[in-house]
Design a protein around this motif. Structure first.
Motif, PDB file in Angstrom:
ATOM      1  N   ARG A  58       0.863  -1.181   0.000  1.00  0.00           N
ATOM      2  CA  ARG A  58       0.000   0.000   0.000  1.00  0.00           C
ATOM      3  C   ARG A  58       0.900   1.233   0.000  1.00  0.00           C
ATOM      4  N   GLN A  59       0.513   2.236  -0.826  1.00  0.00           N
ATOM      5  CA  GLN A  59       1.262   3.488  -0.870  1.00  0.00           C
ATOM      6  C   GLN A  59       0.290   4.643  -0.663  1.00  0.00           C
ATOM      7  N   ASP A  60       0.554   5.445   0.356  1.00  0.00           N
ATOM      8  CA  ASP A  60      -0.219   6.657   0.600  1.00  0.00           C
ATOM      9  C   ASP A  60       0.570   7.843   0.065  1.00  0.00           C
ATOM     10  N   PRO A  61      -0.105   8.929  -0.323  1.00  0.00           N
ATOM     11  CA  PRO A  61       0.577  10.075  -0.944  1.00  0.00           C
ATOM     12  C   PRO A  61       1.778  10.549  -0.133  1.00  0.00           C
ATOM     13  N   GLY A  62       2.915  10.679  -0.799  1.00  0.00           N
ATOM     14  CA  GLY A  62       4.121  11.164  -0.146  1.00  0.00           C
ATOM     15  C   GLY A  62       4.722  10.201   0.853  1.00  0.00           C
TER      16      GLY A  62
END
Lengths: 111, 115
Positions: B36-40
Motif C-alpha cells: 500500500r502506498q499513501d501520498p508522499g
C-alpha cells in the motif's frame, strides 16, 4: 526497526545538470539496497540493486553507492534529461522478504 | 509480454463494501506481494506469498485478505474492516522470497477511493 530517510523530498534542476539523491538508514544489518523509479500514478521500476558486500553499481548514466558503516547510499544521475523526471525511492532489504522503503525524492528536470 | 497486470486501475468503494483487486503475473514467479502506498509515503507491506496455497501477513494486514490458489494470481480483498482504505495499491512478484538476491517487479497499481 529500520528507518529510511530520503533527502531532499523534492529537487528541481535544469537539463544537463549532474545530481545526487541521498538515502540514509538506521540499521546497517542489511542484505542489499535498491533504487527504484516511479512515474506519476505508476508502479515501481528497479534501477539498481547493490548487495551488502558491494560498494557501488552502475547502469548507463546512473551510479549508486552504498556505505553501510555510515548508513548512507547515493544515487548519482549524470547529464540529467527531462525524461528522468520521476520519484526515486530507495529500499533496504533486511531479510528474505522484507523491503523497507523511503518516502522518495521527487525529481523534476526542466528543459 | 511478460509482466504483472493489476485491475482495475481505478476503483470506488462505498462504506461497508468489500472490494477485490486483481493481480496476475506471467513471469513464473513463486513469490508475490501486496503493498500500500499513501501520498508522499513509502510503500508498506500488506501480505506476501512464498508459494501457491501459502501466504503471510505483512506489516499492515488488518482489514485485508488474500488468496493464492494459482501461481499466477494473488487477489487482494479490502474488507469493510479496513477503516482507511483510500490509497494506491501495488502488487509485486519475484522469482522467490529471497529478495537478497532477486529483483522485485511491480505492477502498474490500482487506485482505491472510498465514496
Amino acid at each position: 526497526k529500520q528507518e529510511v530517510t530520503q533527502i531532499p523530498a523534492a529537487l528541481s534542476v535544469p537539463e544537463g545538470e549532474n545530481l545526487v539523491l541521498n538515502c540514509s538508514f538506521t540499521d546497517s544489518a542489511i542484505y542489499n539496497l535498491q533504487w527504484f523509479r516511479q512515474d506519476p500514478g505508476k508502479g515501481l521500476t528497479s534501477l539498481l540493486l547493490i548487495q551488502s558486500s558491494q560498494r557501488e553499481q552502475t547502469s548507463g548514466r546512473l551510479n549508486a553507492s552504498l556505505d553501510k558503516s555510515s548508513g548512507r547510499s547515493t544515487l548519482y544521475i549524470a547529464a540529467s534529461q527531462p525524461g528522468d523526471s520521476a520519484t526515486y525511492l530507495c529500499a533496504l532489504g533486511g531479510s528474505n522478504y522484507k523491503l523497507t522503503f523511503g518516502k522518495g525524492t521527487l525529481l523534476t528536470v526542466n528543459p | 509480454d511478460g509482466g504483472i497486470t493489476q485491475s482495475p486501475k481505478y476503483l470506488f468503494r462505498k462504506e461497508g463494501q468489500n472490494v477485490t483487486l486483481s493481480c496476475e503475473q506471467n513471469l513464473n514467479h513463486d513469490a508475490m506481494y501486496w503493498y500500500r502506498q499513501d501520498p508522499g509515503q513509502g510503500l508498506r507491506l500488506i501480505y506476501y506469498s512464498q508459494i501457491v496455497n501459502d501466504f503471510q501477513k505483512g506489516d499492515i494486514a488488518e482489514g485485508y485478505s488474500v488468496s493464492r490458489e494459482k501461481k499466477e494470481s494473488f487477489p487482494l480483498t479490502v474488507t469493510s474492516a479496513q477503516k482507511n482504505p483510500t490509497a494506491f495499491y501495488l502488487c509485486a512478484s519475484s522469482v522467490d522470497i529471497n529478495l537478497s538476491g532477486n529483483t522485485i517487479y511491480f505492477g502498474e497499481g490500482s487506485w482505491l477511493t472510498v465514496v
